[in-house]
Scaffold this motif. Sequence first.
Motif, PDB file in Angstrom:
ATOM      1  N   ASP B 426      36.935  33.335  32.898  1.00 37.01           N
ATOM      2  CA  ASP B 426      37.118  33.814  34.371  1.00 37.01           C
ATOM      3  C   ASP B 426      38.631  34.265  34.506  1.00 37.01           C
ATOM      4  OD1 ASP B 426      34.880  33.742  35.405  1.00 37.01           O
ATOM      5  OD2 ASP B 426      34.906  31.560  36.307  1.00 37.01           O
ATOM      6  N   GLN B 427      39.706  33.398  33.668  1.00 42.54           N
ATOM      7  CA  GLN B 427      40.912  33.690  33.574  1.00 42.54           C
ATOM      8  C   GLN B 427      41.097  34.961  32.893  1.00 42.54           C
ATOM      9  OE1 GLN B 427      42.623  30.007  31.964  1.00 42.54           O
ATOM     10  NE2 GLN B 427      44.100  30.058  33.587  1.00 42.54           N
ATOM     11  N   TYR B 430      40.058  37.830  34.845  1.00 41.68           N
ATOM     12  CA  TYR B 430      41.160  38.071  36.057  1.00 41.68           C
ATOM     13  C   TYR B 430      42.219  39.050  35.305  1.00 41.68           C
ATOM     14  CZ  TYR B 430      44.007  37.301  40.057  1.00 41.68           C
ATOM     15  OH  TYR B 430      44.897  37.456  41.431  1.00 41.68           O
ATOM     16  N   PHE B 431      42.777  38.771  34.426  1.00 43.48           N
ATOM     17  CA  PHE B 431      43.691  39.716  33.395  1.00 43.48           C
ATOM     18  C   PHE B 431      43.152  40.909  33.554  1.00 43.48           C
ATOM     19  CE2 PHE B 431      47.738  37.332  32.556  1.00 43.48           C
ATOM     20  CZ  PHE B 431      47.306  36.054  32.743  1.00 43.48           C
ATOM     21  N   ILE B 436      45.095  44.132  32.062  1.00 46.66           N
ATOM     22  CA  ILE B 436      45.793  43.496  30.944  1.00 46.66           C
ATOM     23  C   ILE B 436      44.746  42.766  29.955  1.00 46.66           C
ATOM     24  CG2 ILE B 436      47.318  41.546  30.421  1.00 46.66           C
ATOM     25  CD1 ILE B 436      48.239  41.878  33.500  1.00 46.66           C
ATOM     26  N   GLY B 437      44.972  43.279  28.604  1.00 49.61           N
ATOM     27  CA  GLY B 437      43.961  42.895  27.541  1.00 49.61           C
ATOM     28  C   GLY B 437      44.039  41.553  27.164  1.00 49.61           C
ATOM     29  N   ASN B 438      43.008  41.009  26.462  1.00 45.57           N
ATOM     30  CA  ASN B 438      42.855  39.683  26.110  1.00 45.57           C
ATOM     31  C   ASN B 438      43.939  39.135  25.361  1.00 45.57           C
ATOM     32  OD1 ASN B 438      40.510  38.959  27.502  1.00 45.57           O
ATOM     33  ND2 ASN B 438      39.275  39.982  25.748  1.00 45.57           N
ATOM     34  N   GLU B 440      47.112  39.806  25.284  1.00 46.20           N
ATOM     35  CA  GLU B 440      48.329  39.603  26.001  1.00 46.20           C
ATOM     36  C   GLU B 440      48.187  38.759  27.059  1.00 46.20           C
ATOM     37  OE1 GLU B 440      51.881  42.665  27.395  1.00 46.20           O
ATOM     38  OE2 GLU B 440      49.756  43.517  27.042  1.00 46.20           O
ATOM     39  N   MET B 444      50.245  35.171  27.555  1.00 49.25           N
ATOM     40  CA  MET B 444      50.667  34.910  29.060  1.00 49.25           C
ATOM     41  C   MET B 444      50.400  33.448  29.528  1.00 49.25           C
ATOM     42  SD  MET B 444      51.005  37.939  31.329  1.00 49.25           S
ATOM     43  CE  MET B 444      52.135  37.766  32.741  1.00 49.25           C
ATOM     44  N   ILE B 445      49.253  33.076  29.221  1.00 48.75           N
ATOM     45  CA  ILE B 445      48.407  32.081  29.951  1.00 48.75           C
ATOM     46  C   ILE B 445      49.197  30.542  29.039  1.00 48.75           C
ATOM     47  CG2 ILE B 445      46.583  30.288  30.084  1.00 48.75           C
ATOM     48  CD1 ILE B 445      44.825  32.998  30.231  1.00 48.75           C
ATOM     49  N   GLY B 448      52.903  30.441  29.967  1.00 47.83           N
ATOM     50  CA  GLY B 448      52.984  29.735  31.071  1.00 47.83           C
ATOM     51  C   GLY B 448      52.930  28.296  31.220  1.00 47.83           C
ATOM     52  N   PHE B 449      51.914  27.948  30.317  1.00 46.60           N
ATOM     53  CA  PHE B 449      51.601  26.425  30.196  1.00 46.60           C
ATOM     54  C   PHE B 449      52.630  25.746  29.578  1.00 46.60           C
ATOM     55  CE2 PHE B 449      49.119  23.128  27.660  1.00 46.60           C
ATOM     56  CZ  PHE B 449      48.787  22.420  28.539  1.00 46.60           C
ATOM     57  N   LYS B 451      55.668  26.494  29.416  1.00 48.12           N
ATOM     58  CA  LYS B 451      57.115  26.876  29.900  1.00 48.12           C
ATOM     59  C   LYS B 451      58.224  25.759  30.020  1.00 48.12           C
ATOM     60  CE  LYS B 451      57.927  27.612  34.111  1.00 48.12           C
ATOM     61  NZ  LYS B 451      57.694  28.225  35.534  1.00 48.12           N
TER      62      LYS B 451
END
Lengths: 262, 478
Positions: B426-427, B430-431, B436-438, B440, B444-445, B448-449, B451
């Motif tokens: 699902d995440q 959403y991208f 936005i391709g897988n 990238e 990003m996920i 972000g996690f 950070k």
Amino acid sequence: MIRADSDIVLEVHGLRATVNDIEILKGIDLTVRRGEIHAIMGTNGSGKSTLAKVLAGHEAYRVTGGSVVFEGGNLLDLEPEARARAGVFLAFQYPIEIPGVANSHFLRLAYNTLRAQRGEEELDPLEFEDFVRDKMKLLEMNPDFLDRGVNEGFSGGEKKRNEILQMALLEPRLAILDETDSGLDIDALRIVTQGVNRLANRDNAIILVTHYQRMLNHIVPDYVHVMESGRIVKTGEKSLALELETRGYDWVSGERRAAAGV
Amino acid sequence: MSAVLQNLVNQPYKHGFVTDIESDIAPKGLNEETIRLISAKKNEPEWLLAFRLGAYRKWLGMEEPKWSTVRYPEIDFQAISYYSAPKPRKKLNSMDEVDPELLRTFEKLGVPMHERAALAGVAVDVIFDSVSVATTYKQKLAEVGIIFCSISEAVHMHPDLVRQYLGTVVPVGDNYYAALNSAVFTDGTFCFIPKGVRCPMDLSTYFRINTEESGQFERTLIIAEEGASVSYLEGCTAPRFDTNQLHAAVVELVALNDADIKYSTVQNWYAGDENGVGGIYNFVTKRGLAKGVNSRISWTQVETGSAITWKYPSCVLLGENSVGEFYSVAVTNHHQQADTGTKMVHLGRNTRSTIVSKGISAGHSHNSYRGLVRVAPTAAGARNYSQCDSMLVGDACSANTFPYIQVRNHTAKVEHEASTSKIGEDQLFYFAQRGIGNEEAVSMIINGFCKDVFQQLPMEFAVEATKLLGFKLEGSVG
């Protein structure tokens, strides 16, 4: 591109789809033209959200029959990201949280991906900030939205506004709004629907998937379709939604049973 | 798990090559003779030999710890060679004299040596197997009184300092692997920041294990005197081998009054292949003693490599108002195992500690956070905040959190938060729906996690860490 009928944005014919080998869509026919707003209504489990996800290309759903032509091309051939870049936008019923990723970063990446697709130069963070702030005014969003994690800790209303903000940025040819009205209070509903109305124009098309007619008080559809058990069982004008509101979905089912002589 | 996710996480190890350099290897096996040989090879003073032999005798009486979640075949300590050194042709006076093969290896790894080091403002004390080959910036550091050299060199040049501090934070009998390290350590880094000096640049060491079946026993000792501060970077890669390699390092940090030590690690040793064959066993003891008033010790680690990672960089908060920090990202894939976390031992009044741990598991891997927060009766007003988050990629991996909290002072305040999340279809969808391709999206996920941890890393390391997670979990373009 030469098309037989260049007015048509989306042509769905006999679309069937399964999830976990259970058939949810059992032959959908739907034609959407430029400048039109279609509402798809139905009870829970009728398949309306599935239709939205299948059109956007969600991996969990398998198309088992039929065709979907978008702007003259076979939509089903495209990966989800290619569909998005081609101009299909889905406003999620439950927007996903991405902790730690700044909303501004996410929005800019999505927007720049689209610009790259169009052969336009990417916007740097400062240019993008100016651009996105204008769009945010449309949805009465506080600028601090940009610095927060994507949908992280957002209220239901904030998440839905963020979806419509993305629609405003990406200017899709076809926007599918999946129960965008659910979980919104009256003020949020007004803001979100006003935003959608401003984005609707002669060149794009909108499909509203909704359970309730209250959203249609704000966004007036050209057509209302009623889904039941994976099929569109009734199509009418805006008045159909009002009739559903007073008579309930059972009325459509009952009418069908009577017609079939059951 | 989808095919896309599978492909993204199954990138081959990028530093898998072996450098062909003639090595001077000790015969396999461990006994007092081996230890005397190491000590003699290194021309060590009598007290250090005694230190080693004392540790060895303690080790003989100890048992291998079994309490962690990591599983591995029994290690045959007699099948390991305890000393290996590249044979220098002669004494090296400049980088030009370093074996070109060695330099090429560094280049492949992207080690910022000589000019690159100068440009980046990083002093690199390069460890190749067990012997220091070159040290840069020593001169410049010496001007402000900073000693930054191999520990072997320090033993000869600054014996009193080494003798004063070695084994004071991690005693020789502290644990099984620390005892082993104390007996057989071959080299490592020594760093001394004198009173009132703030180290003008980040100090950096790249470790590289190069000889098959040579256990690596690094020893690092960092001392910051009153009011001194230093940021130390440790980065590691290793070539690809099918035979497991044991790595049991010991790192000791000492911070006196108002001193500040920041220790950052990026670890990317060979993790074994996708079936779990080979890879490094990384059994490390890292501990910092915040000895002085207002002192501060901060650990930041990005652990992506090794077949097994088993380490708990810890802080002993002795000085009043001293601060301990632990920021960790641990990534496991395939059949990797990680049991890592920290210990915060509050002894002094008003001591504070922060723990931020991010575990990412993919493939069939096991990733555990294990942490201890202990507040002694003497630690009035102590505070701790812990946050432990796990992220799962796919369905075949696991994540565990084992927080141990022992509070013996009623004025202490301890907080613990934990979460588990999953990168799901699902995440990614959403991208994808936003164009936005897988690859990238995953990047990003994950970033972000992580950070909260990455922003603790020095700038260049943060870039490296982001790339490393990219290699590990998403693959590179081309």
